[in-house]
Design a protein around this motif. Structure first.
Motif, short mmCIF file in Angstrom:
data_model
loop_
_atom_site.label_atom_id
_atom_site.label_comp_id
_atom_site.label_asym_id
_atom_site.label_seq_id
_atom_site.Cartn_x
_atom_site.Cartn_y
_atom_site.Cartn_z
N ASN A 104 88.43 72.30 -11.11
CA ASN A 104 88.45 71.97 -12.54
C ASN A 104 89.86 71.66 -13.04
O ASN A 104 90.09 71.51 -14.24
CB ASN A 104 87.82 73.10 -13.38
CG ASN A 104 88.45 74.46 -13.11
OD1 ASN A 104 89.03 74.70 -12.06
ND2 ASN A 104 88.35 75.34 -14.09
N VAL A 105 90.81 71.52 -12.12
CA VAL A 105 92.19 71.19 -12.53
C VAL A 105 92.41 69.70 -12.42
O VAL A 105 92.03 69.09 -11.42
CB VAL A 105 93.20 71.95 -11.63
CG1 VAL A 105 94.62 71.46 -11.85
CG2 VAL A 105 93.11 73.45 -11.90
N SER A 106 92.99 69.08 -13.47
CA SER A 106 93.22 67.63 -13.35
C SER A 106 94.68 67.21 -13.42
O SER A 106 95.00 66.07 -13.15
CB SER A 106 92.40 66.86 -14.38
OG SER A 106 92.30 67.55 -15.57
N VAL A 107 95.58 68.15 -13.76
CA VAL A 107 97.01 67.80 -13.78
C VAL A 107 97.81 68.92 -13.10
O VAL A 107 97.57 70.10 -13.36
CB VAL A 107 97.53 67.61 -15.23
CG1 VAL A 107 99.05 67.47 -15.25
CG2 VAL A 107 96.88 66.40 -15.89
N ASN A 113 109.51 68.77 -13.46
CA ASN A 113 108.75 67.64 -14.02
C ASN A 113 108.21 67.92 -15.41
O ASN A 113 107.25 67.27 -15.84
CB ASN A 113 107.57 67.33 -13.09
CG ASN A 113 108.02 67.06 -11.68
OD1 ASN A 113 108.22 67.99 -10.92
ND2 ASN A 113 108.26 65.82 -11.35
N LEU A 114 108.84 68.86 -16.10
CA LEU A 114 108.35 69.24 -17.41
C LEU A 114 108.19 68.04 -18.35
O LEU A 114 107.18 67.88 -19.02
CB LEU A 114 109.36 70.22 -18.01
CG LEU A 114 108.84 71.34 -18.86
CD1 LEU A 114 107.81 72.14 -18.10
CD2 LEU A 114 110.00 72.25 -19.27
N ALA A 115 109.21 67.17 -18.33
CA ALA A 115 109.21 66.05 -19.27
C ALA A 115 108.08 65.07 -18.99
O ALA A 115 107.69 64.30 -19.88
CB ALA A 115 110.57 65.35 -19.22
N SER A 116 107.53 65.07 -17.78
CA SER A 116 106.44 64.14 -17.45
C SER A 116 105.08 64.64 -17.91
O SER A 116 104.10 63.90 -17.84
CB SER A 116 106.36 63.92 -15.94
OG SER A 116 107.59 63.55 -15.42
N LEU A 117 105.01 65.91 -18.32
CA LEU A 117 103.70 66.49 -18.61
C LEU A 117 102.87 65.69 -19.63
O LEU A 117 101.71 65.39 -19.36
CB LEU A 117 103.83 67.96 -19.03
CG LEU A 117 102.49 68.61 -19.39
CD1 LEU A 117 101.57 68.70 -18.19
CD2 LEU A 117 102.69 69.98 -20.00
N LEU A 125 93.57 61.96 -19.61
CA LEU A 125 92.65 61.74 -20.74
C LEU A 125 92.06 60.34 -20.66
O LEU A 125 90.88 60.13 -20.95
CB LEU A 125 93.41 61.88 -22.07
CG LEU A 125 93.85 63.28 -22.49
CD1 LEU A 125 94.77 63.21 -23.71
CD2 LEU A 125 92.64 64.14 -22.81
N GLU A 126 92.88 59.39 -20.24
CA GLU A 126 92.43 57.98 -20.23
C GLU A 126 91.44 57.70 -19.11
O GLU A 126 90.42 57.07 -19.32
CB GLU A 126 93.64 57.05 -20.08
CG GLU A 126 94.23 56.70 -21.43
CD GLU A 126 95.63 56.13 -21.33
OE1 GLU A 126 96.00 55.67 -20.23
OE2 GLU A 126 96.34 56.16 -22.34
N ASP A 127 91.78 58.15 -17.88
CA ASP A 127 90.92 57.73 -16.77
C ASP A 127 90.15 58.86 -16.10
O ASP A 127 89.39 58.63 -15.16
CB ASP A 127 91.75 56.96 -15.71
CG ASP A 127 92.83 57.85 -15.10
OD1 ASP A 127 92.73 59.07 -15.26
OD2 ASP A 127 93.74 57.31 -14.46
N GLY A 128 90.33 60.09 -16.59
CA GLY A 128 89.54 61.21 -16.05
C GLY A 128 89.88 61.57 -14.61
O GLY A 128 89.21 62.41 -14.02
N SER A 129 90.91 60.96 -14.03
CA SER A 129 91.20 61.27 -12.62
C SER A 129 92.33 62.31 -12.50
O SER A 129 92.84 62.81 -13.51
CB SER A 129 91.55 60.00 -11.86
OG SER A 129 92.74 59.48 -12.36
N LEU A 130 92.73 62.61 -11.28
CA LEU A 130 93.71 63.67 -11.03
C LEU A 130 95.13 63.12 -11.04
O LEU A 130 95.37 62.03 -10.51
CB LEU A 130 93.44 64.32 -9.67
CG LEU A 130 92.01 64.79 -9.45
CD1 LEU A 130 91.84 65.37 -8.05
CD2 LEU A 130 91.63 65.83 -10.50
N HIS A 131 96.05 63.86 -11.62
CA HIS A 131 97.44 63.39 -11.70
C HIS A 131 98.40 64.51 -11.35
O HIS A 131 98.30 65.60 -11.91
CB HIS A 131 97.74 62.86 -13.10
CG HIS A 131 96.92 61.66 -13.43
ND1 HIS A 131 97.32 60.39 -13.15
CD2 HIS A 131 95.68 61.56 -13.96
CE1 HIS A 131 96.38 59.53 -13.52
NE2 HIS A 131 95.37 60.23 -14.02
#
Ligand code: SAH
Ligand code: SF4
Ligand code: F3S
Length: 450
Positions: A104-107, A113-117, A125-131
């Motif tokens: 259930n984790v997607s990010v 990498n804090l600034a990339s969060l 949110l846009e594509d529902g995939s894992l990042h």
């Protein structure tokens, strides 16, 4: 898609580094329009800032995230599915592996990498995939993202990130990378901005603040940072954490000469046995540590010392433990954070075979805790009858008619809230309290001013 109408919550484990990073996560998400909520039930986005310094914190995360599947998304959420993001030290250590363990984790994002969060969440949110984004190390000290402080009057100010010490039991250098110092001008600028913002207390942060500046041009030292920040008009200055091998005369001297520097020092000793200290790769002896304590008390007789101790390091004998017990007895700490050794994969200590029974280690731990409690209570008793300045933090969670605050020595103080007094007016102000009672972990008394 932006963050408008999207609710979020940040759950934080671990040390002050993580707590501060969480303030930055909140600051960034709020700047983009996300709305802070207090519970997972109400949150569309849940960000975990994780810790893996001991096994217990590690395991807690996996249990919590797995059980979140049973919590439905709130009614009215603009999302189809809750976004769960994992950052902090487990994010850094496990990276994309987390997607396999927790479906259930997607990010996933690392400690650099804090600034990339926000971008990673937006993509999810846009594509529902894992990042995922995990950098091995930071090229330089990261720039300042917006920060939303938990207590408006108290700020953490990171001066170094990472750690080069490689204590043999510790995973931190592997998940926080090499030590990087923040330029002195940046530190002073941020301190000045905080003072202008009404901040009363600054805590300088680093895994080992004493080694500040070794990687910088001109090699400014930690004592210079203390002097510079202590001269900005800040009322209360603290720092964490100090490594005993790098604590200098100059830094100790600041407790005598800088009025803003509070008379409290957290100085982790880890063990009182020289044999164990060597196996821990701490690079000092118990004699060196006791010498530091003596000098600190010469310079600042009032100083309250606290420490960290690991009980049950592999191969610790009863004799080694008694050396720790003896050191604690000699020093007299206001507070001791005692930990049972926890094996961390890939650290050198994890390879040491140890057959000490669990009950023996637990027994040592219990004896230590008892000693600390007795000593802390006796030390706190000495403050009975004194009037002390207390920085008021708010009402007690257990009893709304009592206020809670901190003394210069960082003791917790309780006092009845005077009738017809609004706690909101007192919160974030320094008030005098007459101390009447003391236990091991708190003082209580009567509010004098206000
Ligand atoms: N940089 C800081 C804090 C590191 S982590 C310092 O050097 O003091 C905080 C504390 O966790 C350490 O001081 C140590 O007492 C404890 N700790 C670290 N690794 C541990 C382990 N593997 N098992 C038990 N306690 C540990
Ligand atoms: Fe870990 Fe030692 Fe670094 Fe502290 S100084 S973070 S205990 S390696
Ligand atoms: Fe934990 Fe990472 Fe801090 S492992 S103690 S949150 S640096």
């Amino acid at each position: 898609m932006g963050f408008e109408g999207i609710t979020y919550t940040v759950l934080t484990f671990g040390c002050q580094m993580n707590k501060h990073d969480s303030e930055r996560v909140r600051g960034m998400l709020e700047a983009l329009g996300a709305i802070s909520v207090d519970s997972i039930e109400e949150a569309d986005v849940v960000v975990y800032m994780t810790c893996c310094v001991r096994e217990a914190a590690d395991m807690r995360l996996f249990g919590q995230v797995a059980s979140m599947k049973n919590i439905p998304l709130r009614e009215g959420s603009p999302l189809h599915k809750r976004i769960v993001a994992i950052g902090g030290c487990i994010g850094q250590r496990d990276g994309e592996e987390l997607f396999k363990r927790l479906n259930n984790v997607s990010v996933v994002f690392g400690t650099h990498n804090l600034a990339s969060l926000p971008g990673l969440i937006e993509s999810a949110l846009e594509d529902g995939s894992l990042h995922a984004e995990i950098k091995d190390s930071a090229e330089s000290f990261p720039s300042d993202p917006p920060t939303s402080r938990e207590m408006p009057w108290a700020a953490w100010l990171p001066i170094t990130i990472g750690c080069n010490n490689f204590c043999s039991y510790c995973i931190v250098p592997y998940v926080r990378g090499r030590e990087k110092s923040r330029p002195l001008e940046d530190i002073v600028q941020e301190a000045e901005r905080l003072v202008n913002d009404g901040v009363l207390e600054i805590t300088l942060l680093g895994q080992n603040v004493n080694s500040y500046g070794r990687d910088l041009y001109g090699k400014p030292r930690f004592a210079d940072v203390l002097e510079a920040v202590g001269s900005t008009g800040i009322k209360r200055l603290r720092f964490a954490t100090s490594h005993p091998k790098d604590l200098t005369e100059e830094v100790m001297g600041k407790f005598a000469t800088l009025p803003a520097l509070m008379p409290a020092l957290h100085l982790p000793v880890q063990s009182g046995s020289d044999r164990i200290l060597q196996a821990m790769n701490r690079r000092y002896t118990s004699g060196h540590y006791l010498g530091l304590v003596e000098k600190l008390r010469q310079k600042c007789p009032e100083i309250a010392l606290s420490t960290d101790i690991i009980v049950g390091f592999p191969g610790e004998t009863e004799q080694d433990f008694l050396a720790t017990y003896d050191l604690v007895e000699k020093v007299g700490f206001h507070q001791v954070f005692s930990f049972i050794y926890s094996k961390r994969e890939h650290t050198p200590a994890a390879r040491i075979v140890d057959n000490t029974p669990r009950e023996t280690i637990q027994d040592r731990f219990d004896r230590l805790v008892k000693l600390v409690e007795t000593q802390a209570e006796a030390l706190n008793q000495k403050d009975c009858g004194k009037n002390v300045d207390v920085l008021i933090e708010g009402a007690s969670k257990k009893d709304e008619t009592r206020l809670v605050g901190k003394t210069p020595k960082h003791q917790t103080v309780h006092a009845p809230l005077p009738p017809q007094t609004d706690i909101a007016v007192l919160r974030g102000t320094i008030q005098q309290v007459r101390i009447e009672k003391a236990g091991p972990w708190y003082l209580s008394g009567t509010l004098l001013s206000a």
